[in-house]
Motif scaffolding. Structure first.
Motif: not given
Lengths: 373, 234
Positions: A19-31, A251-255, A258-265
């Motif tokens: 859920a936390l990983t999804l939220l991290g990606i989702a906030v970036g994508m929402m922006a 977009t770059l920031l979200a990337m 996203g990259l770090t949070s998914v990779m960490n997970t």
């Protein structure tokens, strides 16, 4: 039995982290979605304004750094008006100022008796009586935002301006604006003889190539000024460019997020499942299948994060629209293309993030994995 | 004594293996011949090298020197051993090593993913195997819902999923109480008896080892005794 249920059940087991990983990606994508929608909304609003006025081309200063370009001498309009093909013109001076409780409101002024005034529909009160009248017209949205109507007054540039009428416009930008005659704003904003836009209307039936050639001719004769067709001017507008720049940055920031949070997970997931992966290798799973399993997991996080981000963008937009001061000032138009782009982008980010954990997992030796236990 | 001639299924030839930069010698030139249909128990104290040998035989690890051959083919020449493990070997581990998020049936199907068994055939086949190990009514249960004995029986069903030629069990009763251990060993014996599958298990428990028809005793990385007294290598 295939990879899909294995992957989805792993998400279920690690609910909070997923859920936390999804939220991290989702906030970036929402922006990303929201900013793309904001840029599109502004472009559409600008187009609406030009269409409502019947403007064919707009002239303003080149390389304007602010949302409203720097002013230039209105004398130029005399020269441009005389060019063959130009039917009429209308000078516009606009500014963003704090009014009453609102931090920023667009105040715009139009050249008296120019064609621009003709599209306005007064729904309450009256028009200005003369070019020097110190009174204001309020767009319908501006009237709602400010809570002012005919007979009220507003303090602008340190002076009381009575509201003489309320108008309706198909342009959202105009609907949220305060309108005065050009001479009045020029005088009170210390811009006597200045405008920051010159709206042009060409002779009816002119070919597009001819209108473009006319714009080029104007630019050649007046270095420092940009002449663009109304249909294209929104894209060259500095506000659009600024929002686009912000979109790229986000977009770059979200990337990166996203990259770090998914990779960490995924690295955590692989680490926790070391023995499990070792068992899969022991019972004969090929390294490529292990890689595919991890990549599927990472890309699913991306897809879901992207989709959630889009939903969040819609939700936030509706939330913003609940505030009249925001809802009438900005428009977020989320295009299907932006939705597709965001979900694809999130999926790619998720998949790329899963590459390193997937390679690490696939190289795991069963005997080493068992020792991890 | 006359040695009966049966086809050799697997063979360890002068196998050595050390860990931690050569500081720990797990196997010191082990020779072992496993005939088709054998039921062998490798015994020995902890650190004697029995698990290392089992891992070598199953292609989970590779020797520093020497060779492991299966049906006359050297494992060192096979490259990626995952296909070998998927098709020729079944593993049973002391800690069961079932995937906790999958049902018993799905756990049994996991090895089938790398076999030629079609998707359609997998679930019925898993149900049949679970039925054979006495868990017909537990196909939809997940490992946390099963007892230790039941988990090990699921693991045994999983090891049989691709009809391996060689079944390797590493301390299969190590985490079980006596009753469950007996049930698991009875099951393995029955499988060996009924299918003729070659079975090699590692144990330090004499009761478990007693089920085997042949016992190999290891100490300090070497085979020191074989019972009955057969040569460990031809």
């Amino acid at each position: 039995m295939n990879l899909f249920p294995m992957v989805t059940r792993n998400f279920k087991v690690r609910r909070m982290r997923t859920a936390l990983t999804l939220l991290g990606i989702a906030v970036g994508m929402m922006a990303i979605v929201s900013l793309m929608g904001l840029a599109r909304g502004f472009e559409r609003g600008w187009d609406q304004t030009m269409n409502a006025r019947g403007t064919d081309a707009v002239i303003n200063r080149v390389a304007a750094g602010s949302p409203i370009p720097a002013p230039f001498s209105e004398d130029i309009s005399l020269n441009i008006r005389s060019l063959p093909g130009v039917e009429s013109s209308g000078g516009v001076l606009s500014s963003l100022i704090p009014v009453d409780h609102l931090p920023v409101v667009l105040i715009t002024s139009w050249e008296w008796e120019s064609y621009i005034w003709k599209h306005l529909r007064i729904i309450e009160g009256r028009m200005h009586k003369h070019r020097e009248e110190q009174a204001i017209l309020l767009g319908k949205s501006a009237s709602q935002m400010l809570g002012k109507g005919v007979g009220d007054s507003l303090l602008l540039y340190g002076l009381e301006f009575p509201v003489c009428g309320i108008y309706e416009s198909t342009s959202m930008i105009e609907s949220g604006a305060i309108l005065v005659p050009l001479d009045v704003l020029q005088r009170h904003s210390d811009n006597t003889g200045k405008i920051n836009f010159l709206n042009l209307r060409f002779n009816p039936g002119m070919e597009k190539a001819a209108t473009r050639a006319l714009c080029e001719e104007i630019e050649k004769k007046h270095p420092g000024l940009s002449a663009s067709l109304a249909s294209e001017s929104a894209q060259s507008n500095s506000t659009t460019k600024a929002v686009r720049g912000m979109t790229l940055a986000v977009t770059l920031l979200a990337m990166i997020v996203g990259l770090t949070s998914v990779m960490n997970t995924m690295l955590m997931s692989v680490f926790e499942r070391t023995v499990e992966i070792g068992v899969l290798r022991a019972i004969g799973w090929k390294a490529s299948r292990i890689r595919r399993m991890i990549l599927l997991e990472a890309s699913l996080l991306g897809v879901a994060g992207g989709a959630l981000g889009v939903l969040l963008a819609f939700a936030v937009r509706e939330l913003l629209y609940l505030f009249p001061s925001i809802g009438s000032a900005i428009r977020i138009e989320i295009a299907p293309g932006a939705v597709i782009f965001t979900i694809v982008f999130a999926t790619v980010v998720g998949t790329v993030s899963g590459l390193y954990p997937a390679i690490r997992a696939s190289r795991m030796k069963p005997t080493v994995a068992f020792r991890h236990q | 004594m006359e040695i009966p001639h049966t086809p050799c299924l697997a063979e360890a030839i002068a196998v050595t293996r050390s860990y931690e930069d050569g500081r720990i010698h797990a196997l010191r030139g082990v020779d072992l011949r496993i005939e088709e249909g054998d039921f062998i128990a490798i015994t020995g104290s902890s650190g004697s090298g029995k698990t290392s040998l089992l891992q070598m035989l199953g292609g989970l690890d590779t020797p520093d020197s020497g060779e492991i051959c299966v049906r006359g083919q050297a494992l060192s020449g096979m490259g990626d051993l995952s296909s070998f493990r998927a098709q020729k070997v079944g593993f049973v581990f002391q800690s069961f090593h079932l995937l906790p998020t999958l049902t018993a049936s799905e756990n049994v199907q996991v090895p089938m993913v790398e076999s030629s068994i079609s998707r359609k055939e997998r679930a019925p086949r898993a149900a049949k195997l679970l039925s054979e190990v006495g868990l017909a009514n537990r196909t939809h249960s997940r490992p946390p819902e099963l007892s230790g004995g039941e988990r090990q029986r699921v693991a045994i069903a999983r090891s049989l999923a691709n009809e391996p030629e060689l079944l390797l069990a590493d301390e299969p009763t190590g985490n079980l109480d006596r009753a469950s251990a007996t049930m698991v060993m009875e099951l393995l014996s029955r499988i060996h008896r009924e299918t003729g599958m070659t079975l090699v298990l590692v144990t330090h428990d004499p009761t478990t080892a007693a089920y085997a028809s042949r016992q190999i005793h290891m100490s300090d990385g070497m085979v020191i005794r074989s019972t009955p007294d057969l040569p460990v290598s031809p």
